[in-house]
Design a protein around this motif. Structure first.
Motif, mmCIF file in Angstrom:
data_model
loop_
_atom_site.group_PDB
_atom_site.id
_atom_site.type_symbol
_atom_site.label_atom_id
_atom_site.label_comp_id
_atom_site.label_asym_id
_atom_site.label_seq_id
_atom_site.Cartn_x
_atom_site.Cartn_y
_atom_site.Cartn_z
ATOM 1 N N LEU A 38 0.823 -1.206 0.000
ATOM 2 C CA LEU A 38 0.000 0.000 0.000
ATOM 3 C C LEU A 38 0.860 1.261 0.000
ATOM 4 C CD1 LEU A 38 -2.924 -1.117 2.319
ATOM 5 C CD2 LEU A 38 -2.983 -0.727 -0.160
ATOM 6 N N PHE A 42 0.538 4.003 -2.845
ATOM 7 C CA PHE A 42 0.333 5.404 -2.472
ATOM 8 C C PHE A 42 1.361 6.302 -3.158
ATOM 9 C CE2 PHE A 42 1.345 8.992 0.326
ATOM 10 C CZ PHE A 42 0.107 9.600 0.417
ATOM 11 N N THR A 46 0.020 9.165 -5.794
ATOM 12 C CA THR A 46 0.002 10.551 -5.339
ATOM 13 C C THR A 46 1.245 11.352 -5.707
ATOM 14 O OG1 THR A 46 1.035 10.080 -3.203
ATOM 15 C CG2 THR A 46 -1.390 9.884 -3.336
ATOM 16 N N HIS A 78 3.651 -0.396 -6.757
ATOM 17 C CA HIS A 78 3.943 0.853 -7.452
ATOM 18 C C HIS A 78 3.818 0.644 -8.959
ATOM 19 C CE1 HIS A 78 6.477 4.202 -8.918
ATOM 20 N NE2 HIS A 78 6.120 4.818 -7.812
#
Length: 108
Positions: A38, A42, A46, A78
């Motif tokens: 995660l 993230f 982002t 990723h």
């Protein structure tokens, strides 16, 4: 677990990227610990933090093979979020889920 999100549209301007974080963790860590996948997802979604920074922090916190497996799990998520990976392989943990095969050198 079913979160009851089927058919619910996301808010305008929102992109939803499902990430099989538990499956990625099982593949790389051998345990259902989705935290590091995660983090990688993230970072990709982002841009608030780079994958290199995530990998460096993981390798600092968990030196040796454990850190490398966590870094690989973050890298796999990723890659999945950023788009088509060079190669996808079937997950042995969840039916119908394909995981990216990532070969990424660790930050150092």
């Amino acid at each position: 677990a079913d979160l009851g999100l089927h058919g619910a549209p996301p808010p305008d301007g929102t992109t939803v990227v499902p990430v099989p974080a538990t499956a990625i963790a099982r593949r790389h860590l051998g345990r259902p610990l989705p935290n590091t996948p995660l983090l990688g997802a993230f970072a990709a979604a982002t841009g608030v933090v780079s994958l290199d920074a995530v990998v460096a922090a993981l390798l600092e916190r968990f030196p040796g093979p454990v850190g490398q497996r966590n870094a690989d799990a973050a890298g796999a998520a990723h890659e999945l979020v950023l788009g088509p990976a060079a190669r996808f392989v079937p997950s042995p943990y969840e039916d119908g889920v394909w995981l990216p095969e990532v070969t990424r050198a660790a930050a150092g």
